[in-house]
Design a protein around this motif. Structure first.
Motif, PDB file in Angstrom:
ATOM      1  N   ALA A  29      32.073  28.043  -4.293  1.00 41.16           N
ATOM      2  CA  ALA A  29      31.808  26.604  -4.286  1.00 41.16           C
ATOM      3  C   ALA A  29      32.312  25.957  -3.002  1.00 41.16           C
ATOM      4  O   ALA A  29      31.660  25.071  -2.435  1.00 41.16           O
ATOM      5  CB  ALA A  29      32.465  25.948  -5.507  1.00 41.16           C
ATOM      6  N   SER A  30      33.473  26.410  -2.512  1.00 40.27           N
ATOM      7  CA  SER A  30      34.024  25.872  -1.269  1.00 40.27           C
ATOM      8  C   SER A  30      33.095  26.167  -0.094  1.00 40.27           C
ATOM      9  O   SER A  30      32.769  25.277   0.702  1.00 40.27           O
ATOM     10  CB  SER A  30      35.404  26.477  -1.014  1.00 40.27           C
ATOM     11  N   GLY A  31      32.662  27.427   0.019  1.00 36.53           N
ATOM     12  CA  GLY A  31      31.758  27.782   1.100  1.00 36.53           C
ATOM     13  C   GLY A  31      30.431  27.047   0.997  1.00 36.53           C
ATOM     14  O   GLY A  31      29.881  26.584   2.006  1.00 36.53           O
ATOM     15  N   PHE A  32      29.911  26.926  -0.219  1.00 29.73           N
ATOM     16  CA  PHE A  32      28.650  26.220  -0.450  1.00 29.73           C
ATOM     17  C   PHE A  32      28.758  24.776   0.046  1.00 29.73           C
ATOM     18  O   PHE A  32      27.868  24.273   0.733  1.00 29.73           O
ATOM     19  CB  PHE A  32      28.303  26.248  -1.935  1.00 29.73           C
ATOM     20  N   THR A  33      29.857  24.119  -0.312  1.00 30.97           N
ATOM     21  CA  THR A  33      30.051  22.724   0.088  1.00 30.97           C
ATOM     22  C   THR A  33      30.161  22.588   1.596  1.00 30.97           C
ATOM     23  O   THR A  33      29.594  21.664   2.202  1.00 30.97           O
ATOM     24  CB  THR A  33      31.312  22.160  -0.597  1.00 30.97           C
ATOM     25  N   GLN A  34      30.874  23.519   2.240  1.00 32.51           N
ATOM     26  CA  GLN A  34      31.033  23.451   3.696  1.00 32.51           C
ATOM     27  C   GLN A  34      29.719  23.716   4.424  1.00 32.51           C
ATOM     28  O   GLN A  34      29.454  23.136   5.476  1.00 32.51           O
ATOM     29  CB  GLN A  34      32.093  24.456   4.138  1.00 32.51           C
ATOM     30  N   GLY A  35      28.898  24.618   3.871  1.00 33.59           N
ATOM     31  CA  GLY A  35      27.639  24.941   4.530  1.00 33.59           C
ATOM     32  C   GLY A  35      26.496  24.010   4.186  1.00 33.59           C
ATOM     33  O   GLY A  35      25.467  24.013   4.864  1.00 33.59           O
ATOM     34  N   PHE A  36      26.662  23.182   3.155  1.00 33.20           N
ATOM     35  CA  PHE A  36      25.559  22.376   2.637  1.00 33.20           C
ATOM     36  C   PHE A  36      25.248  21.163   3.509  1.00 33.20           C
ATOM     37  O   PHE A  36      24.079  20.833   3.744  1.00 33.20           O
ATOM     38  CB  PHE A  36      25.891  21.911   1.211  1.00 33.20           C
ATOM     39  N   TYR A  37      26.278  20.478   4.004  1.00 37.17           N
ATOM     40  CA  TYR A  37      26.063  19.184   4.651  1.00 37.17           C
ATOM     41  C   TYR A  37      25.476  19.232   6.066  1.00 37.17           C
ATOM     42  O   TYR A  37      24.624  18.397   6.398  1.00 37.17           O
ATOM     43  CB  TYR A  37      27.364  18.390   4.669  1.00 37.17           C
ATOM     44  N   PRO A  38      25.912  20.155   6.962  1.00 32.06           N
ATOM     45  CA  PRO A  38      25.424  20.094   8.356  1.00 32.06           C
ATOM     46  C   PRO A  38      23.909  20.062   8.521  1.00 32.06           C
ATOM     47  O   PRO A  38      23.404  19.256   9.330  1.00 32.06           O
ATOM     48  CB  PRO A  38      26.042  21.364   8.985  1.00 32.06           C
ATOM     49  N   PRO A  39      23.105  20.869   7.784  1.00 36.08           N
ATOM     50  CA  PRO A  39      21.655  20.797   7.988  1.00 36.08           C
ATOM     51  C   PRO A  39      21.048  19.450   7.578  1.00 36.08           C
ATOM     52  O   PRO A  39      19.920  19.141   7.979  1.00 36.08           O
ATOM     53  CB  PRO A  39      21.113  21.926   7.086  1.00 36.08           C
ATOM     54  N   LEU A  40      21.767  18.658   6.802  1.00 34.74           N
ATOM     55  CA  LEU A  40      21.220  17.403   6.284  1.00 34.74           C
ATOM     56  C   LEU A  40      21.687  16.175   7.061  1.00 34.74           C
ATOM     57  O   LEU A  40      21.359  15.051   6.693  1.00 34.74           O
ATOM     58  CB  LEU A  40      21.613  17.234   4.811  1.00 34.74           C
ATOM     59  N   LEU A  41      22.469  16.379   8.127  1.00 33.66           N
ATOM     60  CA  LEU A  41      23.083  15.234   8.808  1.00 33.66           C
ATOM     61  C   LEU A  41      22.038  14.269   9.368  1.00 33.66           C
ATOM     62  O   LEU A  41      22.216  13.045   9.326  1.00 33.66           O
ATOM     63  CB  LEU A  41      24.015  15.716   9.920  1.00 33.66           C
ATOM     64  N   LYS A  42      20.955  14.808   9.905  1.00 34.96           N
ATOM     65  CA  LYS A  42      19.917  13.936  10.472  1.00 34.96           C
ATOM     66  C   LYS A  42      19.311  13.050   9.385  1.00 34.96           C
ATOM     67  O   LYS A  42      19.168  11.833   9.562  1.00 34.96           O
ATOM     68  CB  LYS A  42      18.830  14.800  11.110  1.00 34.96           C
ATOM     69  N   ASP A  43      18.974  13.654   8.237  1.00 35.48           N
ATOM     70  CA  ASP A  43      18.410  12.880   7.131  1.00 35.48           C
ATOM     71  C   ASP A  43      19.433  11.897   6.564  1.00 35.48           C
ATOM     72  O   ASP A  43      19.089  10.767   6.193  1.00 35.48           O
ATOM     73  CB  ASP A  43      17.927  13.817   6.025  1.00 35.48           C
ATOM     74  N   PHE A  44      20.699  12.325   6.494  1.00 34.06           N
ATOM     75  CA  PHE A  44      21.734  11.468   5.932  1.00 34.06           C
ATOM     76  C   PHE A  44      22.012  10.282   6.849  1.00 34.06           C
ATOM     77  O   PHE A  44      22.319   9.183   6.380  1.00 34.06           O
ATOM     78  CB  PHE A  44      23.000  12.280   5.682  1.00 34.06           C
ATOM     79  N   ALA A  45      21.907  10.499   8.160  1.00 34.68           N
ATOM     80  CA  ALA A  45      22.088   9.392   9.104  1.00 34.68           C
ATOM     81  C   ALA A  45      21.018   8.324   8.883  1.00 34.68           C
ATOM     82  O   ALA A  45      21.317   7.116   8.892  1.00 34.68           O
ATOM     83  CB  ALA A  45      22.031   9.920  10.533  1.00 34.68           C
ATOM     84  N   ALA A  46      19.777   8.764   8.656  1.00 32.17           N
ATOM     85  CA  ALA A  46      18.708   7.806   8.385  1.00 32.17           C
ATOM     86  C   ALA A  46      18.949   7.092   7.056  1.00 32.17           C
ATOM     87  O   ALA A  46      18.704   5.881   6.930  1.00 32.17           O
ATOM     88  CB  ALA A  46      17.363   8.530   8.356  1.00 32.17           C
ATOM     89  N   LEU A 156      24.723  30.437   1.473  1.00 32.88           N
ATOM     90  CA  LEU A 156      23.951  29.909   0.350  1.00 32.88           C
ATOM     91  C   LEU A 156      23.789  28.395   0.458  1.00 32.88           C
ATOM     92  O   LEU A 156      22.709  27.849   0.211  1.00 32.88           O
ATOM     93  CB  LEU A 156      24.645  30.284  -0.962  1.00 32.88           C
ATOM     94  N   GLY A 157      24.871  27.706   0.833  1.00 34.81           N
ATOM     95  CA  GLY A 157      24.807  26.257   0.956  1.00 34.81           C
ATOM     96  C   GLY A 157      23.839  25.810   2.042  1.00 34.81           C
ATOM     97  O   GLY A 157      23.079  24.844   1.859  1.00 34.81           O
ATOM     98  N   THR A 158      23.839  26.528   3.169  1.00 35.33           N
ATOM     99  CA  THR A 158      22.937  26.171   4.266  1.00 35.33           C
ATOM    100  C   THR A 158      21.482  26.309   3.849  1.00 35.33           C
ATOM    101  O   THR A 158      20.662  25.403   4.059  1.00 35.33           O
ATOM    102  CB  THR A 158      23.225  27.069   5.484  1.00 35.33           C
ATOM    103  N   PHE A 159      21.149  27.449   3.251  1.00 29.73           N
ATOM    104  CA  PHE A 159      19.760  27.674   2.844  1.00 29.73           C
ATOM    105  C   PHE A 159      19.352  26.762   1.680  1.00 29.73           C
ATOM    106  O   PHE A 159      18.210  26.308   1.599  1.00 29.73           O
ATOM    107  CB  PHE A 159      19.543  29.142   2.476  1.00 29.73           C
ATOM    108  N   THR A 160      20.284  26.492   0.771  1.00 25.04           N
ATOM    109  CA  THR A 160      19.985  25.623  -0.367  1.00 25.04           C
ATOM    110  C   THR A 160      19.699  24.202   0.103  1.00 25.04           C
ATOM    111  O   THR A 160      18.778  23.531  -0.402  1.00 25.04           O
ATOM    112  CB  THR A 160      21.141  25.615  -1.373  1.00 25.04           C
ATOM    113  N   ALA A 161      20.480  23.730   1.070  1.00 30.08           N
ATOM    114  CA  ALA A 161      20.259  22.377   1.598  1.00 30.08           C
ATOM    115  C   ALA A 161      18.848  22.246   2.160  1.00 30.08           C
ATOM    116  O   ALA A 161      18.142  21.261   1.897  1.00 30.08           O
ATOM    117  CB  ALA A 161      21.291  22.058   2.669  1.00 30.08           C
ATOM    118  N   GLY A 162      18.442  23.246   2.931  1.00 29.30           N
ATOM    119  CA  GLY A 162      17.095  23.207   3.490  1.00 29.30           C
ATOM    120  C   GLY A 162      16.025  23.272   2.416  1.00 29.30           C
ATOM    121  O   GLY A 162      15.025  22.537   2.467  1.00 29.30           O
TER     122      GLY A 162
END
Length: 508
Positions: A29-46, A156-162
């Motif tokens: 869960a820790s790794g998932f959370t750390q990997g989840f947010y970076p790919p979404l930063l552009k969308d989250f900024a909008a 897993l978090g990186t790919f799941t975010a995408g």
């Protein structure tokens, strides 16, 4: 009906495996959370209506919070119980991830990211929980699995975010994904993980911890300023000078304190000091060089004269390859350590990582060659990821395992921030006149720096104490001895029902 002896035998072993399994899920869960947010930063900024420059603080604020809270919460875990502090940390992360998803206000989100900062202390507290329950080869395997699932969770978090972002246009629902895993981790920590028996009987050095906080904040703010404007800009120079002054005063205070926040003598000792130096070098490369992988690969051979004009998918393939191989290396380190010794594993990891970075120099002209170098790097990273914290936990005093692991994590974070600023300055100095891109010599400098960092890492690890014959024999006897202890304790009315393979506290 089974006798108490035969009935108690499998309970102890299965209990230990279940506890490790529960902690493994928390690291996933820790790794998932750390990997989840970076790919979404552009969308989250909008979504938050902020600029690309502002959204960088989304990650920076968490790093600042982590740098401050890791040594403090690790030490408090040694004082008051590692599970107790892990409970506090997991609740903080749960609130932070929930607010991040549900409150579309940028200032509030930044406060929520501060609450997510204690995510970085999960691993040090879990390592302490493991080492207070089991030891020897079993502990090494458990720590290896924790690291493996941490890095696997990040993938897993990186790919799941995408994947979620492709099918869910609602960014709020997308951002709730980490909340689910953190919520399950909260249940696990509160209901299924036993407390560690060891305690440090001392007072809390609040002045010392305040000094750590001021120092880390000043360093990271200064390094961020250096990355933006150079090391001699006031925005970098002033906080970095403040950090030096605070650090000197902090060391003097800690050396005179009867109950220091961090035992400076132990950290700088011949016994575990080399591991901390290796951790700093390792963190500089692993956390500091990720951005340069993307910028180099994304460059155009026609425009910049180097790179592969890679898409985001191709770049993620290379970064994912390094991470997957690091996961494999972390999973295998305990098996290799049982055969060749953990010190040899550490040295091998350093050599592979150094060779992998030096290989980029002759192979950077082709994608296949670059990928070969990345494979070698990933394997070296994995061996170090698993073996460094495992050996540190073995060499640290039993009542200071948490703070020892916390300092280790903080040094890796600090190393990554330092290297990120250095690499930005190196590329800035190599800018081609009249353009916004750096010449290839800037990347040559970075690759040489990274290889040299692992040479220093190798040299430091030469001074790590070898395993004594008693330690090697103890690791081999671990399973049998704990089986005997479990059998002996199974029929006692005062036996601890939550004791693991190492027996109850009274068995010690």
């Amino acid at each position: 009906m089974n006798s108490p002896k035969t009935e108690g035998l499998p309970i102890a072993g299965s209990r230990a495996r279940k506890v490790v399994g529960f902690l493994i899920f928390c690291e996933l869960a820790s790794g998932f959370t750390q990997g989840f947010y970076p790919p979404l930063l552009k969308d989250f900024a909008a979504h938050l209506a902020v600029s690309d420059a502002d959204i960088t603080w989304f990650l920076t604020v968490q790093s600042l919070a982590a740098a401050v809270c890791v040594p403090l919460l690790s030490k408090l875990g040694d004082l008051f119980g590692h599970r107790r502090l892990l409970r506090i940390a997991v609740v903080s992360v749960l609130i932070g991830t929930l607010v991040t998803a549900l409150v579309p206000s940028y200032p509030v989100v930044l406060v929520a990211r501060v609450l997510v900062g204690p995510l970085a202390v999960w691993l040090p507290l879990e390592i302490a929980l493991v080492h207070n329950r089991i030891s020897g080869e079993s502990a090494r395997r458990a720590i290896g699995l924790l690291i493996t699932f941490l890095t696997g969770g990040a993938i897993l978090g990186t790919f799941t975010a995408g994947g979620i972002s492709l099918f869910s246009p609602n960014i709020t629902l997308t951002m709730l994904a980490p909340v689910v895993l953190v919520l399950i981790s909260t249940f696990v920590v509160f209901r299924l993980v036993p407390e560690s028996p060891a305690r440090t009987a001392t007072k809390v050095d609040f002045v010392g911890f305040a000094g750590i906080a001021v120092f880390m904040i000043a360093v990271l703010i200064g390094l961020r300023g250096a990355g933006d404007a150079g090391f001699f800009a006031p925005s970098a120079l002033i906080p970095l000078l403040l950090a030096v002054v605070v650090f000197v005063g902090w060391v003097l205070w800690e050396l005179r304190s009867p109950a220091p926040a961090v035992d400076v003598r132990l950290v700088a000792s011949r016994r575990i000091g080399p591991i901390y130096l290796a951790a700093l070098c390792f963190g500089m490369v692993m956390f500091g060089a990720q951005a340069q992988i993307a910028t180099f690969m994304g460059s155009s051979p026609e425009r910049e004269g180097y790179g592969f004009e890679a898409t985001a998918g191709t770049i993620s393939l290379v970064i994912g390859t390094i991470t997957i191989l690091a996961t494999v290396g972390a999973a295998l380190f305990s098996v290799l350590a049982a055969r060749i010794g953990i010190r040899t594993v550490l040295l091998t990891g350093s050599v592979l990582a150094a060779v992998g970075h030096f290989l980029v120099l002759p192979l950077h002209g082709s994608f296949g060659g670059y990928l070969i170098a990345a494979v070698v790097q990933g394997l070296g990273y994995g061996l170090l990821l698993g073996a460094l914290p495992a050996r540190l936990a073995e060499l640290a005093p039993t009542d200071a395992t948490g703070i020892a692991a916390g300092v280790y994590n903080s040094l890796r974070t600090l190393g990554g921030a330092l290297a990120g600023a250095i690499f930005a300055a190196m590329l800035g100095a190599a800018l081609v006149a009249g353009t916004e891109f750096a010449g290839i010599e800037g990347y040559f400098g970075i690759w040489i720096f990274c290889g040299a960092a692992f040479v220093v890492c190798f040299a430091a690890l030469l001074f790590v104490p070898r395993e004594t014959p008693a330690e090697r024999a103890g690791a081999e006897r671990t399973g049998a001895e704990r089986t005997d202890a479990a059998s002996a304790g199974a029929g006692r009315p005062d036996a601890d029902p939550t004791s693991t393979e190492s027996g109850s506290t009274s068995d010690r």
